[in-house]
Design a protein around this motif. Sequence first.
Motif, PDB file in Angstrom:
ATOM      1  N   TYR A   6       0.867  -1.173   0.000  1.00 14.87           N
ATOM      2  CA  TYR A   6       0.000   0.000   0.000  1.00 14.87           C
ATOM      3  C   TYR A   6       0.904   1.223   0.000  1.00 14.87           C
ATOM      4  N   LEU A  16      -5.175   4.768   7.010  1.00 14.60           N
ATOM      5  CA  LEU A  16      -5.544   3.384   7.271  1.00 14.60           C
ATOM      6  C   LEU A  16      -6.474   3.303   8.468  1.00 14.60           C
ATOM      7  N   THR A 114      -3.331  -3.627   6.782  1.00 14.16           N
ATOM      8  CA  THR A 114      -3.755  -2.946   5.558  1.00 14.16           C
ATOM      9  C   THR A 114      -5.025  -3.566   4.994  1.00 14.16           C
TER      10      THR A 114
END
Length: 128
Positions: A6, A16, A114
Amino acid sequence: MINEKYHAPDGRGLQLAVPVPATAQPGIPLMVQDMKVVPQSPRATPELRAAGKVAQGLRDGWASCFIPGTTQVLDLGEMPAGVQVGQRIYLDAATGKPTLTSAGNLEVGFAVITPGYNGGMFVAVTGN
């Protein structure tokens, strides 16, 4: 780079989902373990979920947060046993594996989870 999971495309820092305390408020910085975050959404609760005011996929007790100073999430291998979101992660000087031990090792970032990667735990790499 095959281990990138990511990245932050705009340079503002990663955004996040992060577990936050009940006192968390959008726009007010706080610490999650060793990691400074700025919540961008209210902390998800069953009440907010029932009212339809929680982003899809956000767990109860978590908020969508900017993580200032981070731009990339990497899979650096198996994380240390017992690691929690927000703890500092180092690379062991001898083995090159992630560790929680700072002495003599390279600090690389913070433990994060993630989206879309089976809930795996990875490292949000910090700037120099």
